[in-house]
Design an enzyme around this catalytic site. Structure first.
Site, PDB file in Angstrom:
ATOM      1  N   GLY A 126       6.136  -2.099  -0.747  1.00  0.00           N
ATOM      2  CA  GLY A 126       5.139  -3.030  -1.528  1.00  0.00           C
ATOM      3  C   GLY A 126       5.793  -4.419  -1.987  1.00  0.00           C
ATOM      4  CB  CYS A 153      11.209  -0.851   1.274  1.00  0.00           C
ATOM      5  SG  CYS A 153      11.563  -2.275   0.720  1.00  0.00           S
ATOM      6  CE1 TYR A 154       7.358  -3.330  -6.103  1.00  0.00           C
ATOM      7  CE2 TYR A 154       6.498  -1.434  -6.549  1.00  0.00           C
ATOM      8  CZ  TYR A 154       6.687  -2.549  -7.104  1.00  0.00           C
ATOM      9  OH  TYR A 154       6.131  -2.727  -8.016  1.00  0.00           O
ATOM     10  CG  HIS A 240      10.658  -0.781   5.641  1.00  0.00           C
ATOM     11  ND1 HIS A 240       9.636  -0.495   4.775  1.00  0.00           N
ATOM     12  CD2 HIS A 240      11.272  -1.559   5.234  1.00  0.00           C
ATOM     13  CE1 HIS A 240       9.032  -0.680   3.635  1.00  0.00           C
ATOM     14  NE2 HIS A 240       9.961  -2.214   3.895  1.00  0.00           N
ATOM     15  CD  GLU A 242       7.991   2.709   6.879  1.00  0.00           C
ATOM     16  OE1 GLU A 242       7.547   1.625   6.080  1.00  0.00           O
ATOM     17  OE2 GLU A 242       8.763   3.332   6.266  1.00  0.00           O
ATOM     18  CG  ASP A 298     -14.077   7.999  16.838  1.00  0.00           C
ATOM     19  OD1 ASP A 298     -13.656   8.154  17.784  1.00  0.00           O
ATOM     20  OD2 ASP A 298     -14.746   6.909  16.618  1.00  0.00           O
ATOM     21  CE  LYS A 439     -11.826   5.824  19.484  1.00  0.00           C
ATOM     22  NZ  LYS A 439     -12.930   5.562  18.969  1.00  0.00           N
TER      23      LYS A 439
END
Length: 583
Positions: A126, A153-154, A240, A242, A298, A439
């Site tokens: 964040g 992190c945060y 991070h 990710e 979709d 998606k």
């Protein structure tokens, strides 16, 4: 404190998404209801809602009187969002491991977390400082729930801060790559290569940590880069895992999910289809469903799923709102009936939509007007169809995240007509099976149920149609101009064999006119922008580096063939900071 950095490679690497729906992997997803195992082989919440509120939540009663329990989260990950630009990426990376993930705002109560009963919790990064007066916090008791917890992190700093430890500004902000040194045996860093690159993005640091934690990893500038409490199953990383730049990031996430939390990789689209069909059948019973069929991937995939679930009880309604691509209504009606065998009802309501949009310039107002007008037209269609109890639409997870400001400190980006554009109260209950999906997951469902690849890979098209690609007020003349320009762009994408290389490509008519010269005559006409982006799920995107030959061909054709456009510009904006659509 985490700082956002956009990386083209992050959003365009499609290689990681081939595993969804892999038929060679037989996973037994948790049961959605504990008392209806014969009917519900696999348990995914399908998303049946009424008056915009879920009726398929924990503790509610089904039509058979059984109590629903959210078993999906028992083998899933709850991600608490503290406003990081990377939060959605965490969700993606967890799902790549075939584990369900769900984002909730940081401020949900501890009771709600316990009721969800997640298999693991991740605290996102964040932009705030944990010691700030108005910074987002969590209750200290979250550390004592016994639920495996990973702070990023945060999130790491928050673990230390709520434990009474010291967090303070770093002498210098650390932003960019760093080498991770593993200094002690670690469950989280198991089989991670020592001295691998990690991505740092913070301005604060922890200088103390709880007594029952140990430091297992450090970098040159961050001595407490990885801390963990094996006993309490609480782990924190300052970097991070990710993002693309953290070389062993996916391994670290996998270690947390499987070695620490003990989760099972059972999230795949084959299982989702089975559970969705069972859930739809149980909730809908014998009532009819009106399906809002837009012609996009979709809603078309949803039409086929509903057909498999309840047959002719589902009635797809395709409305020509006058805001579709050139010849799209006629072409798609033919395809729906002949190729897909759908009992689709077509309604030409272009005049109604254009009248309601007359002189409306605000993009939010346009979206909401279009959403309400759709519902009005669907209501009138009910007279022909017969009384319906449900309304179905192909809402996706990004639609929900971007439309409703409940995902942490960030504000609503825009209303999707699938979500924010609908009236608060509706006479039907909503059926939104895909509202927790990205998606590419819906595309995988399409492949699983037999939709051809050409249709599966159709570019996304906004629910409000061309109305949000005409900046300012909308009228028939502008729409026809945009339809012609858009058709040229799509045609040349195919001619240059790059249609499938981009996530989305379209033309925008700007409320700006420029001077030009054509045939020795002065012109003063509209400027049009070409927008082409690369992405995986639409949550982040980067502009596509189209070749000069392609751009020259498209620009020349539009200026020469479309009356009223005399200048073309190319959009070089990534998402964020921009959105994919201009409105």
């Amino acid at each position: 404190m985490d700082r956002y950095r956009k990386d083209r490679r992050e959003t365009n690497d499609r290689s990681n998404f081939k595993g969804f729906g892999n038929k060679h992997i037989r996973y037994g997803t948790d049961h959605f209801r504990d008392d209806n195992i014969r009917a519900v082989k696999t348990g995914i919440v399908v998303g049946l809602t009424g008056e915009r509120k879920r009726i398929a939540g924990r503790g509610k009663k089904s039509k058979t009187g059984s109590k629903r329990v959210n078993f999906r989260m028992k083998n899933g990950v709850l991600i608490l969002d503290f406003g990081s630009q990377y939060t959605k990426l965490i969700a993606r990376k967890v799902r790549e491991q075939h584990v369900f993930s769900k984002i909730e705002p940081y401020h949900i109560s501890l009771e709600k977390i316990k009721s969800l009963s997640p298999g693991a919790v991740i605290l996102s990064g964040g932009p705030s400082s944990v010691y700030g007066d108005n910074s987002p916090k969590v209750e200290k008791e979250i550390l004592n729930t016994g639920i495996p917890l990973l702070g990023i992190c945060y999130g790491l700093q928050l673990i230390a801060y709520v434990s009474g430890m010291k967090v303070e500004p770093a002498k210098g902000r650390e932003y960019g790559p760093a080498r991770l040194e593993i200094i002690k045996k670690s469950e989280l860093l198991k089989d991670i290569r020592n001295d691998s690159n990690v991505w740092m993005s913070h301005g604060d640091k922890i200088t103390e940590y709880p007594d029952d934690f140990v430091v297992t990893g450090r970098t040159e500038n961050t001595k407490l880069a990885v801390i963990e409490s094996k006993k309490r199953k609480i782990f924190g990383v300052q970097f991070h895992p990710e993002v693309f730049h953290t070389e062993e990031g996916q391994k670290i996430i996998a270690n947390f999910l499987f070695n620490i939390a003990g989760l099972t990789p059972d999230w795949n689209m084959e299982n989702f289809i089975n559970s969705a069909i069972a859930q739809i059948r149980e909730e809908v019973g014998r009532e009819k469903i009106i399906l809002g069929l837009s012609g996009g991937v979709d809603s078309t995939v949803l039409a086929l799923l509903l057909k498999k679930s309840v047959g002719d009880q589902s009635v797809p309604v395709f409305i020509d709102n006058g805001l579709l691509r050139k010849n799209e209504y006629t072409d798609l009606m033919r395809r729906f009936k002949r190729n897909l065998g759908l009992n689709v009802i077509g309604i030409n309501a272009a005049d109604v939509f254009l009248q309601n949009l007359k002189n409306v310039r605000s993009p939010e107002k346009k979206r909401k007007i279009i959403g309400r007008t759709f519902i009005d037209i669907f209501s009138s269609a009910e007279k022909k169809i017969g009384k319906a109890g449900f309304f179905a639409q192909g809402t996706l997870y990004p639609d929900v995240i971007e439309s409703v400001s409940v995902k942490g400190p960030s504000a609503t980006i825009k209303s999707h007509h699938n979500v924010g554009g609908l009236p608060e109260k509706m006479k039907w209950k909503l059926v939104e099976p895909f509202k927790d999906l990205f998606k590419d997951e819906v595309r995988e469902i399409g492949r699983e149920i037999g939709l051809d690849e050409k249709f599966v890979m159709r570019h996304p098209f906004p629910g409000p149609g061309l109305a949000v690609r005409i900046l300012g007020s909308v009228n028939r003349k502008k729409i026809e101009k945009l339809q012609q320009a858009d058709a040229i762009l799509i045609e040349e994408l195919h001619n240059f064999n790059i249609y499938d290389k981009v996530w989305q490509a379209f033309v925008v008519i700007l409320p700006v006119r420029s001077v030009g010269v054509m045939g020795d005559m002065r012109t003063y006409e509209n400027v049009a922008a070409i927008r082409m982006v690369e992405s995986v799920d639409g949550m982040t995107a980067d502009w596509y580096p189209a070749g000069a030959a392609f751009l020259k061909k498209v620009a020349n054709r539009i200026v020469n063939e479309v009356k009223g456009i005399n200048r073309i510009v190319y959009d070089l904006t990534s998402k964020p900071p921009g959105t994919i659509e201009w409105e």
